[in-house]
Motif scaffolding. Structure first.
Motif, PDB file in Angstrom:
ATOM      1  N   LEU A  33     -32.316   8.943   6.102  1.00 42.43           N
ATOM      2  CA  LEU A  33     -32.073   7.974   6.740  1.00 42.43           C
ATOM      3  C   LEU A  33     -32.076   8.104   8.550  1.00 42.43           C
ATOM      4  O   LEU A  33     -32.722   7.489   9.444  1.00 42.43           O
ATOM      5  N   LEU A  34     -31.266   9.234   8.651  1.00 44.20           N
ATOM      6  CA  LEU A  34     -31.130   9.655  10.116  1.00 44.20           C
ATOM      7  C   LEU A  34     -32.456  10.097  10.574  1.00 44.20           C
ATOM      8  O   LEU A  34     -32.870   9.648  11.826  1.00 44.20           O
ATOM      9  N   ASP A  35     -33.197  10.771   9.839  1.00 39.75           N
ATOM     10  CA  ASP A  35     -34.477  11.277  10.054  1.00 39.75           C
ATOM     11  C   ASP A  35     -35.456  10.153  10.389  1.00 39.75           C
ATOM     12  O   ASP A  35     -36.329  10.207  11.489  1.00 39.75           O
ATOM     13  N   SER A  36     -35.566   9.094   9.599  1.00 40.63           N
ATOM     14  CA  SER A  36     -36.633   8.117   9.623  1.00 40.63           C
ATOM     15  C   SER A  36     -36.212   7.077  10.789  1.00 40.63           C
ATOM     16  O   SER A  36     -36.944   6.442  11.535  1.00 40.63           O
ATOM     17  N   LEU A  68     -23.703  15.632   1.979  1.00 47.52           N
ATOM     18  CA  LEU A  68     -23.763  14.169   1.523  1.00 47.52           C
ATOM     19  C   LEU A  68     -24.912  13.646   1.670  1.00 47.52           C
ATOM     20  O   LEU A  68     -25.633  14.238   2.558  1.00 47.52           O
ATOM     21  N   PRO A  69     -25.367  12.735   1.149  1.00 49.20           N
ATOM     22  CA  PRO A  69     -26.704  11.983   1.319  1.00 49.20           C
ATOM     23  C   PRO A  69     -26.526  11.208   2.961  1.00 49.20           C
ATOM     24  O   PRO A  69     -25.526  11.036   3.268  1.00 49.20           O
ATOM     25  N   GLY A  70     -27.923  10.824   3.451  1.00 50.43           N
ATOM     26  CA  GLY A  70     -28.241  10.167   4.400  1.00 50.43           C
ATOM     27  C   GLY A  70     -28.853  10.532   5.706  1.00 50.43           C
ATOM     28  O   GLY A  70     -29.193   9.879   6.593  1.00 50.43           O
ATOM     29  N   VAL A  71     -29.171  12.042   5.413  1.00 48.41           N
ATOM     30  CA  VAL A  71     -29.879  12.761   6.216  1.00 48.41           C
ATOM     31  C   VAL A  71     -31.626  12.108   6.510  1.00 48.41           C
ATOM     32  O   VAL A  71     -31.791  12.111   7.379  1.00 48.41           O
ATOM     33  N   ALA A  82     -23.646  13.721  13.308  1.00 44.73           N
ATOM     34  CA  ALA A  82     -23.870  13.181  11.947  1.00 44.73           C
ATOM     35  C   ALA A  82     -24.809  13.904  11.168  1.00 44.73           C
ATOM     36  O   ALA A  82     -24.459  14.149   9.923  1.00 44.73           O
ATOM     37  N   LYS A  83     -25.903  14.291  11.581  1.00 42.10           N
ATOM     38  CA  LYS A  83     -26.779  14.837  10.626  1.00 42.10           C
ATOM     39  C   LYS A  83     -26.279  16.425  10.380  1.00 42.10           C
ATOM     40  O   LYS A  83     -26.266  16.821   9.413  1.00 42.10           O
ATOM     41  N   LEU A 100     -23.475  15.965   7.683  1.00 46.82           N
ATOM     42  CA  LEU A 100     -24.255  15.710   6.416  1.00 46.82           C
ATOM     43  C   LEU A 100     -24.665  17.007   5.772  1.00 46.82           C
ATOM     44  O   LEU A 100     -24.555  17.271   4.655  1.00 46.82           O
TER      45      LEU A 100
END
Length: 305
Positions: free
Chosen positions: A17-20, A12-15, A3-4, A7
């Motif tokens: 969130l995955l990191d945190s 696209l946004p959301g990286v 997913a990362k 992205l």
């Protein structure tokens, strides 16, 4: 991870969130403050570089030699890639010189050839070694690295071979030992590997230091006798299983038929500078490894034929 990677590739946004949520736990294992990793000692498996870069911090590549004061190429962390080592530092100039025996030409697309480096960081020669200096340095200041490289469409440098590690096999084709090692190293069972190609044979042989947990797991799954690594490396059934795993890794990595190994020798001893099987920089001492496993390599070639 998938997913990362998606992205980042699409913007696209959301990286964040995955990191945190996910990758912060991996980052904490290295202190939580690591921003950049650098690999400059030798080739690294793409899977390893990508995993570290995605889960912890961008792993950038560097290329240089003692004779060039480590100047050669360096990845820009803001333009991260695992496809090349990076751009040329401003302190040196680099050119690719034809190596026709192996089909590497500066007029190829992409340009390929032996890497020559010139500039203020490059030494003037070797102290009291006139013959070696004449062999490696030109009168106008170029140092012949012995490495085979290519420039991508962005002008970034990629190492694809080394002249002394190109072996011409019985069928007249050249095999690049370091390239093969980087592919076969992706197999789970491999902790360290040295590929050997005899000039009177068609295909190469791999000498490996197996990863003990992976080897024991394979042994258990295939009903092999022996519990210690010293016993398992000599089990012929397990040798066949390991050979197949390596061959599968080679095909998956895009290797050609003549690059697929024909046999495997497993070592029960780690390769270290102390036993003379690697250098102090952890590079393979090919001559020492071949001398130590000469009998086993001969037996592996006999089995393959």
């Amino acid at each position: 991870m998938a997913a990362k990677s998606f992205l980042l590739g699409t913007g696209l946004p959301g990286v964040g969130l995955l990191d945190s949520v996910v990758f912060s736990k991996v980052k904490d294992a290295t202190g939580g403050k690591l921003r950049i990793c650098l690999n400059g000692g030798g080739p690294i498996a793409k899977d390893t570089q990508r995993f570290i870069s995605m889960s912890i911090a961008p792993m950038i590549g560097g290329y240089g030699l003692t004779e060039t004061a480590a100047m050669g190429a360096l990845t820009d962390p803001l333009c991260w890639t695992d496809e090349a080592l990076g751009e040329i530092p401003g302190s040196v100039e680099v050119k690719l010189v034809d190596f026709p025996d192996a089909g590497y030409h500066a007029k190829n697309n992409p340009p390929q050839g032996e890497i020559w480096i010139r500039g203020p960081p490059v030494t003037g020669g070797y102290l009291d070694l006139e013959k070696e200096t004449k062999e490696s340095f030109t009168d106008d200041g170029w140092f012949k690295t012995g490495d085979i490289g290519e420039f991508d469409h962005k002008g970034q440098l990629r190492i694809i071979d080394r002249k002394k590690n190109l072996v011409k096999t019985l069928n007249g084709e050249y095999i690049a030992l370091e390239k093969l090692e980087s592919v076969y190293r992706s197999a789970e069972v491999v902790a360290n590997i040295c590929v050997y190609a005899a000039t009177d044979k068609n295909k190469p042989i791999a000498i490996i230091v197996p990863a003990e947990p992976a080897l024991k797991k394979l042994g258990s799954e295939n009903g092999c006798s022996g519990e210690s690594i010293e016993q398992l490396v000599h089990d012929e059934k397990l040798q066949g299983v390991v050979l197949k795993q390596l061959q599968d890794a080679g095909r998956k990595g895009g290797l050609q038929g003549i690059e697929i190994i024909d046999g495997v020798v497993m070592s029960d001893e780690e390769w270290t500078p102390q036993n003379g099987l690697t250098t102090s920089a952890q590079k393979l001492n090919r001559k020492g490894i071949l001398e130590k496993y000469k009998k086993e390599v001969g037996e592996a070639y006999k089995k393959s034929s």
